[in-house]
Design an enzyme around this catalytic site. Structure first.
Site, PDB file in Angstrom:
ATOM      1  N   ARG A  18       1.256  14.551  13.515  1.00  0.00           N
ATOM      2  CA  ARG A  18       1.666  14.315  12.127  1.00  0.00           C
ATOM      3  C   ARG A  18       1.574  15.547  11.229  1.00  0.00           C
ATOM      4  O   ARG A  18       0.774  15.599  10.284  1.00  0.00           O
ATOM      5  CB  ARG A  18       0.862  13.160  11.523  1.00  0.00           C
ATOM      6  CG  ARG A  18       1.110  11.876  12.250  1.00  0.00           C
ATOM      7  CD  ARG A  18       0.360  10.731  11.637  1.00  0.00           C
ATOM      8  NE  ARG A  18       1.077  10.087  10.547  1.00  0.00           N
ATOM      9  CZ  ARG A  18       0.645   9.011   9.912  1.00  0.00           C
ATOM     10  NH1 ARG A  18      -0.481   8.467  10.239  1.00  0.00           N
ATOM     11  NH2 ARG A  18       1.353   8.489   8.937  1.00  0.00           N
TER      12      ARG A  18
ATOM     13  N   ASP B 283       5.006   0.268  11.956  1.00  0.00           N
ATOM     14  CA  ASP B 283       3.766  -0.308  11.431  1.00  0.00           C
ATOM     15  C   ASP B 283       3.572  -1.775  11.830  1.00  0.00           C
ATOM     16  O   ASP B 283       2.548  -2.373  11.490  1.00  0.00           O
ATOM     17  CB  ASP B 283       3.711  -0.176   9.902  1.00  0.00           C
ATOM     18  CG  ASP B 283       3.384   1.248   9.472  1.00  0.00           C
ATOM     19  OD1 ASP B 283       3.076   2.077  10.335  1.00  0.00           O
ATOM     20  OD2 ASP B 283       3.437   1.522   8.255  1.00  0.00           O
TER      21      ASP B 283
ATOM     22  N   ARG C 197      -8.401  -0.238   4.648  1.00  0.00           N
ATOM     23  CA  ARG C 197      -7.442   0.712   4.078  1.00  0.00           C
ATOM     24  C   ARG C 197      -6.142   0.008   3.708  1.00  0.00           C
ATOM     25  O   ARG C 197      -5.450   0.456   2.784  1.00  0.00           O
ATOM     26  CB  ARG C 197      -7.132   1.830   5.083  1.00  0.00           C
ATOM     27  CG  ARG C 197      -8.296   2.727   5.379  1.00  0.00           C
ATOM     28  CD  ARG C 197      -7.855   3.905   6.200  1.00  0.00           C
ATOM     29  NE  ARG C 197      -6.682   4.533   5.602  1.00  0.00           N
ATOM     30  CZ  ARG C 197      -5.809   5.296   6.247  1.00  0.00           C
ATOM     31  NH1 ARG C 197      -5.984   5.531   7.523  1.00  0.00           N
ATOM     32  NH2 ARG C 197      -4.784   5.817   5.629  1.00  0.00           N
TER      33      ARG C 197
ATOM     34  N   LYS D 193       0.842  -1.204   0.000  1.00  0.00           N
ATOM     35  CA  LYS D 193       0.000   0.000   0.000  1.00  0.00           C
ATOM     36  C   LYS D 193       0.873   1.250   0.000  1.00  0.00           C
ATOM     37  O   LYS D 193       0.688   2.159  -0.808  1.00  0.00           O
ATOM     38  CB  LYS D 193      -0.908   0.007   1.234  1.00  0.00           C
ATOM     39  CG  LYS D 193      -1.590   1.333   1.487  1.00  0.00           C
ATOM     40  CD  LYS D 193      -2.400   1.337   2.757  1.00  0.00           C
ATOM     41  CE  LYS D 193      -1.635   1.676   4.003  1.00  0.00           C
ATOM     42  NZ  LYS D 193      -1.393   3.099   4.250  1.00  0.00           N
ATOM     43  N   ASN D 194       1.823   1.294   0.937  1.00  0.00           N
ATOM     44  CA  ASN D 194       2.605   2.529   1.090  1.00  0.00           C
ATOM     45  C   ASN D 194       3.469   2.824  -0.128  1.00  0.00           C
ATOM     46  O   ASN D 194       3.782   3.987  -0.396  1.00  0.00           O
ATOM     47  CB  ASN D 194       3.461   2.474   2.359  1.00  0.00           C
ATOM     48  CG  ASN D 194       2.613   2.648   3.603  1.00  0.00           C
ATOM     49  OD1 ASN D 194       1.423   2.929   3.516  1.00  0.00           O
ATOM     50  ND2 ASN D 194       3.227   2.458   4.761  1.00  0.00           N
TER      51      ASN D 194
ATOM     52  N   ILE E 102       8.598   6.641  16.679  1.00  0.00           N
ATOM     53  CA  ILE E 102       8.230   7.356  15.448  1.00  0.00           C
ATOM     54  C   ILE E 102       6.989   8.218  15.651  1.00  0.00           C
ATOM     55  O   ILE E 102       6.963   9.379  15.271  1.00  0.00           O
ATOM     56  CB  ILE E 102       7.986   6.376  14.269  1.00  0.00           C
ATOM     57  CG1 ILE E 102       9.118   5.339  14.147  1.00  0.00           C
ATOM     58  CG2 ILE E 102       7.755   7.128  12.960  1.00  0.00           C
ATOM     59  CD1 ILE E 102      10.439   5.838  13.636  1.00  0.00           C
TER      60      ILE E 102
ATOM     61  N   CYS F 192      -4.847  13.371  13.192  1.00  0.00           N
ATOM     62  CA  CYS F 192      -4.758  11.942  12.899  1.00  0.00           C
ATOM     63  C   CYS F 192      -4.729  11.181  14.200  1.00  0.00           C
ATOM     64  O   CYS F 192      -4.189  11.654  15.191  1.00  0.00           O
ATOM     65  CB  CYS F 192      -3.501  11.683  12.095  1.00  0.00           C
ATOM     66  SG  CYS F 192      -3.174   9.945  11.904  1.00  0.00           S
TER      67      CYS F 192
END
Ligand code: UD1
Length: 423
Positions: free
Chosen positions: A123, A309, A401, A22-23, A331, A118
């Protein structure tokens, strides 16, 4: 609204095919704005974030044809009819900011809505803005929009050192500087595999980027780019997420074509926890009993470190370890929202600032829970697969998503999982 119902306890065995990342796709697709020739992407994942990107690019004038059950996509931006990325689309997906650089490079002007707040922290997009400034652009923030303009003759090559590693801002750097006049050097750049994938595709389109896979990227600007065909790199986060399933529940699952170099730090941690991970026939095999899981101390870091992630999913595994583990999130702020949901299933987790301490328990119990963000939703699925009894997960739109066909993939290895409509 849909929900997922899982009855835990089944051992898992078989094969799981991992989709394109996806990214990576979310950064590759906006590259269409840089050329009037068609760009063909293969191995595109079928996800709602991809549909949102289609909608965004469509609103700028890109024509998109989906082939082969939507895993092949031909994007054509012959004529751009707009340079405005509307709030209604940007608010759905932060990665929409990635059209800023290409619009400036191609049209010399861009209006992009600021992404809203978010769930996983503030972010901001300040680093993206510093990148375009380093290439000579100016901008103003007006009514929630970034109004940016390139100098009259177009963006100009420049040097910029990122104050900290940002994946998205490094993508903005690549997507802007490829068509700038002159050479740009970006240091302390992100070196995630998705960045390398983008740089490789841009080079296929005629860009001149060197330093791929390192933290210094040098881009010699070119006058124009042409079309290309490119296969999206494998989704290392989807891969890691599914690898935890047999590790946690017990079983033997093979992942064809899975590349260990994409997820080395994660595999090291699984191995340290006592899970058997082997490279085999061009893929990876995970074998585990679901017992005697060793506790771990994990810290998230930019690539090649342990990916943020996968933090939520690994935490689900550590809930069942023989002893106390720690997860340090470096992060994002506020990325432990899965902890209280896991606690509803019997997990014992203390969160203090950016460190979570997970005290291993013998069993988890099924419960109604709520997905809070994309990766957190998969951690709940993992916990539910192992839990005694039934779990119902609500707000599964988060899952859509980033994970394609999750019910089909998990059923294929023996899980008892169904998707239902709430209404
Ligand atoms: C990307 C990934 C996301 C992943 C993250 C870190 C996509 C679509 N998403 O997100 O899944 O979790 O990388 O690997 O690829 N920051 C600023 N100012 C900026 C940009 C970022 O302060 O202008 C901060 C962020 O708030 C965060 C940190 O920098 O704390 C890293 O974020 P970044 O690497 O930019 O993440 P994304 O590109 O948004």
């Amino acid at each position: 609204m849909d929900r997922i119902r899982i009855t835990g306890g089944n051992q898992l065995s078989g094969e799981v095919r991992i989709a394109g990342a996806k990214n990576a796709a979310l950064a590759l697709m906006p590259a269409t704005l840089l050329t009037d020739a068609p760009l063909t992407l293969t191995n595109v994942p079928r996800l709602s974030d991809i549909k949102t990107t289609n909608e965004l690019l469509g609103s700028l004038g890109t024509e998109i044809a989906s082939l082969s059950d939507a895993t092949v996509m031909v994007l054509s931006s012959k004529e751009l009819t707009s340079y405005r990325a509307d709030y209604d689309i940007v608010r759905k997906m932060r990665a929409s900011i990635l059209v800023l650089g290409p619009l400036l490079a191609r049209k010399g002007i861009a209006e992009v809505s600021l992404p809203g707040g978010c769930a996983i922290g503030a972010r901001p997009v300040d680093i993206h803005l510093q990148v375009i400034e380093a290439l000579g652009a100016t901008y103003e923030l007006v009514d929630g929009y970034i109004h940016a303009e390139a100098p009259k003759g177009g963006l100009i090559g420049g040097n910029y050192e990122f104050p900290f590693v940002s994946v998205g801002a490094t993508e903005t750097a690549l997507l802007s500087a490829v068509l700038a006049n002159g050479t740009s050097v970006f240091s302390n750049a992100a070196c995630e595999p998705e960045i390398t994938d983008l740089a490789e595709m841009l080079n296929k389109m005629g860009a001149k980027i060197t330093g791929l896979g390192t933290s210094t990227l040098t881009i010699e600007g070119v006058k124009s780019l042409h079309g290309a065909t490119h296969a999206v790199v494998m989704d290392r986060i989807e891969l890691g997420s599914y690898m935890i399933a047999p590790a946690m529940i017990g079983g033997d699952v093979f992942f064809p074509d899975a590349r260990i170099d994409l997820i080395g730090a994660f595999v090291e941690k699984l191995t340290e926890a006592g899970i058997d991970v082997k490279e085999e026939n061009g893929g990876l095999r995970v074998k585990a009993s679901g017992k005697n899981i060793k506790p771990l101390d994990v810290r998230t870091d930019p690539f090649p470190g342990f990916p943020t992630d996968l933090q939520a999913q690994l935490m689900a595994l550590l809930c069942l370890a023989d002893g106390a583990s720690t997860c340090e999130e470096t992060i994002f702020e506020n990325r432990f929202m899965h902890a209280p949901e896991l606690a509803r299933m019997g997990a014992k987790i203390d969160v203090e600032g950016n460190v979570a301490t997970i005290h291993g328990v013998d069993t988890l119990r099924g419960a109604p829970v709520m997905a809070t963000d994309l990766r957190a939703s998969f951690s709940l699925i993992l916990a539910a697969l192992r839990a005694e009894g039934e779990t119902i997960i609500r707000r599964v739109y988060h899952l859509d998503r980033g994970y394609e066909q999750v019910v089909r993939k998990l059923r294929g290895i023996g899980a008892e999982i169904v998707r239902e409509n709430d209404e």
